[in-house]
Write a protein that holds these residues in place. Structure first.
Motif, mmCIF file in Angstrom:
data_model
loop_
_atom_site.group_PDB
_atom_site.id
_atom_site.type_symbol
_atom_site.label_atom_id
_atom_site.label_comp_id
_atom_site.label_asym_id
_atom_site.label_seq_id
_atom_site.Cartn_x
_atom_site.Cartn_y
_atom_site.Cartn_z
ATOM 1 N N SER A 53 0.844 -1.195 0.000
ATOM 2 C CA SER A 53 0.000 0.000 0.000
ATOM 3 C C SER A 53 0.879 1.245 0.000
ATOM 4 O O SER A 53 2.083 1.186 0.266
ATOM 5 C CB SER A 53 -0.879 0.011 1.251
ATOM 6 O OG SER A 53 -0.055 0.121 2.411
ATOM 7 N N ALA A 54 0.260 2.369 -0.269
ATOM 8 C CA ALA A 54 0.983 3.644 -0.224
ATOM 9 C C ALA A 54 1.503 3.895 1.182
ATOM 10 O O ALA A 54 2.570 4.496 1.363
ATOM 11 C CB ALA A 54 0.058 4.777 -0.666
ATOM 12 N N ALA A 55 0.758 3.421 2.190
ATOM 13 C CA ALA A 55 1.173 3.609 3.579
ATOM 14 C C ALA A 55 2.464 2.850 3.870
ATOM 15 O O ALA A 55 3.361 3.351 4.555
ATOM 16 C CB ALA A 55 0.065 3.162 4.530
ATOM 17 N N SER A 56 2.571 1.629 3.345
ATOM 18 C CA SER A 56 3.803 0.853 3.546
ATOM 19 C C SER A 56 4.980 1.518 2.839
ATOM 20 O O SER A 56 6.096 1.565 3.366
ATOM 21 C CB SER A 56 3.628 -0.573 3.031
ATOM 22 O OG SER A 56 2.814 -1.340 3.890
ATOM 23 N N ALA A 57 4.733 2.036 1.660
ATOM 24 C CA ALA A 57 5.792 2.730 0.920
ATOM 25 C C ALA A 57 6.249 3.974 1.670
ATOM 26 O O ALA A 57 7.456 4.280 1.724
ATOM 27 C CB ALA A 57 5.294 3.105 -0.473
ATOM 28 N N ALA A 58 5.290 4.673 2.267
ATOM 29 C CA ALA A 58 5.634 5.878 3.030
ATOM 30 C C ALA A 58 6.446 5.517 4.269
ATOM 31 O O ALA A 58 7.419 6.203 4.620
ATOM 32 C CB ALA A 58 4.359 6.620 3.439
ATOM 33 N N LEU A 59 6.061 4.423 4.944
ATOM 34 C CA LEU A 59 6.824 3.973 6.111
ATOM 35 C C LEU A 59 8.232 3.588 5.700
ATOM 36 O O LEU A 59 9.211 3.929 6.377
ATOM 37 C CB LEU A 59 6.116 2.775 6.762
ATOM 38 C CG LEU A 59 6.844 2.102 7.926
ATOM 39 C CD1 LEU A 59 7.083 3.077 9.070
ATOM 40 C CD2 LEU A 59 6.044 0.883 8.416
ATOM 41 N N GLN A 60 8.367 2.889 4.588
ATOM 42 C CA GLN A 60 9.695 2.502 4.101
ATOM 43 C C GLN A 60 10.547 3.730 3.794
ATOM 44 O O GLN A 60 11.736 3.777 4.134
ATOM 45 C CB GLN A 60 9.568 1.630 2.856
ATOM 46 C CG GLN A 60 10.914 1.124 2.343
ATOM 47 C CD GLN A 60 10.791 0.339 1.059
ATOM 48 O OE1 GLN A 60 9.879 0.588 0.260
ATOM 49 N NE2 GLN A 60 11.687 -0.608 0.847
ATOM 50 N N ASN A 61 9.944 4.729 3.150
ATOM 51 C CA ASN A 61 10.683 5.950 2.819
ATOM 52 C C ASN A 61 11.286 6.594 4.062
ATOM 53 O O ASN A 61 12.466 6.968 4.088
ATOM 54 C CB ASN A 61 9.756 6.965 2.137
ATOM 55 C CG ASN A 61 9.385 6.558 0.724
ATOM 56 O OD1 ASN A 61 10.056 5.735 0.102
ATOM 57 N ND2 ASN A 61 8.291 7.107 0.215
ATOM 58 N N VAL A 62 10.454 6.729 5.101
ATOM 59 C CA VAL A 62 10.902 7.399 6.328
ATOM 60 C C VAL A 62 11.958 6.570 7.052
ATOM 61 O O VAL A 62 13.017 7.089 7.442
ATOM 62 C CB VAL A 62 9.706 7.670 7.262
ATOM 63 C CG1 VAL A 62 10.187 8.216 8.606
ATOM 64 C CG2 VAL A 62 8.728 8.647 6.619
ATOM 65 N N LEU A 63 11.691 5.279 7.227
ATOM 66 C CA LEU A 63 12.635 4.424 7.944
ATOM 67 C C LEU A 63 13.982 4.360 7.227
ATOM 68 O O LEU A 63 15.044 4.481 7.851
ATOM 69 C CB LEU A 63 12.065 3.015 8.089
ATOM 70 C CG LEU A 63 11.129 2.737 9.253
ATOM 71 C CD1 LEU A 63 10.620 1.306 9.181
ATOM 72 C CD2 LEU A 63 11.820 2.978 10.593
ATOM 73 N N HIS A 64 13.934 4.136 5.929
ATOM 74 C CA HIS A 64 15.182 3.988 5.179
ATOM 75 C C HIS A 64 16.048 5.242 5.307
ATOM 76 O O HIS A 64 17.256 5.149 5.570
ATOM 77 C CB HIS A 64 14.877 3.711 3.707
ATOM 78 C CG HIS A 64 16.055 3.231 2.935
ATOM 79 N ND1 HIS A 64 16.294 1.902 2.681
ATOM 80 C CD2 HIS A 64 17.106 3.905 2.396
ATOM 81 C CE1 HIS A 64 17.419 1.775 1.999
ATOM 82 N NE2 HIS A 64 17.940 2.986 1.815
ATOM 83 N N LYS A 65 15.438 6.380 5.134
ATOM 84 C CA LYS A 65 16.191 7.631 5.210
ATOM 85 C C LYS A 65 16.781 7.846 6.601
ATOM 86 O O LYS A 65 17.970 8.193 6.737
ATOM 87 C CB LYS A 65 15.299 8.819 4.848
ATOM 88 C CG LYS A 65 16.018 10.168 4.926
ATOM 89 C CD LYS A 65 15.105 11.316 4.600
ATOM 90 C CE LYS A 65 15.855 12.652 4.609
ATOM 91 N NZ LYS A 65 16.524 12.928 5.908
#
Length: 245
Positions: free
Chosen positions: A98-110
């Motif tokens: 989902s877009a929510a999982s992608a957003a979580l990945q973006n924040v965590l990875h950075k």
């Protein structure tokens, strides 16, 4: 109340990756326990639940079933890597995330990469990836799996043996989770100025201690590092080890 599910990969009979004197199951458990401690101590309105808090084995289906039944708001599955050539850090979401999982990945990875780069030189950014992994596929909430360096790459293994790198991994996860969930930091506890104790090492002030019921509580890390020693905190045994460099 936000519920965060932290999944420490492997455990018990399944050690995960093993190389260079390190076991994946031990590293991710220690990191997971510290993430729980820091999130709950420093932020309001958050509860951190763990797939495991000890060295036990759980099937993948058990892990996601527990997280789903708990109604967790997000899930982060903690791992270390192996077999990756030059090593590095990477994260995974589900291929149909989902877009929510992608957003979580973006924040965590950075956040994790940023904190690692502040304490270690040459951490390779392997990027944000998608794969059909059980933990991110079967979780009903936004889910990300983090692969925190390679145990079988000598340079990565050397980093993972440093307390500063482990703490950076913890900090990155904590900051990323807090940012994604919009958690608010707890108000600092104000200590009566009459109870503060100035701590000097070789005549130089390093930090303030606290006088509590006649006992001076001094900041271990500040004192030890001022003396040129290395401090390592073990979240599993809740112990502090101080050694000469």
């Amino acid at each position: 109340m936000k519920k965060v599910w932290i999944d420490a990969g492997h455990g018990g009979k399944d050690p995960g990756a093993v190389a260079n004197g390190l076991k994946e199951k031990n590293i991710v458990l220690s990191v997971s326990l510290e993430i729980k401690k820091r999130l709950e101590a420093n932020y309001d309105g958050v509860q951190v639940l763990l797939s495991r808090s000890t060295d036990v084995f759980l099937e993948l289906a058990e892990r996601t079933s527990l997280a789903n039944k708990a109604g967790a708001d997000i899930l982060v599955s903690m791992h270390c890597n192996a077999g990756g050539g030059s090593g590095g850090f990477e994260t995974f979401r589900y291929t149909k995330a989902s877009a929510a999982s992608a957003a979580l990945q973006n924040v965590l990875h950075k956040e994790i990469m940023d904190t690692l780069n502040r304490v270690a030189v040459g951490v390779i950014n392997r990027g944000q990836k998608a794969d059909n992994l059980h933990m991110v596929r079967e979780s009903k909430m936004p889910a990300v799996l983090t692969e925190n360096l390679f145990l079988d790459v000598a340079t990565d293994a050397a980093k993972l043996k440093k307390d500063a790198v482990i703490q950076a991994i913890v900090d990155g996860h904590v900051t990323g989770i807090a940012q994604y969930l919009s958690l608010k930091k707890k108000k600092s506890v104000v200590v009566n100025k009459d109870n503060k104790v100035t701590v000097n090492v070789n005549g130089k002030k390093v930090a303030d201690g606290v006088l509590d019921a006649g006992t001076v509580q001094a900041p271990v890390r500040a004192v030890a590092e001022a003396l040129g020693t290395v401090v390592k905190y073990n979240a599993v045994t809740k112990s502090v080890n101080i050694t000469l460099k």
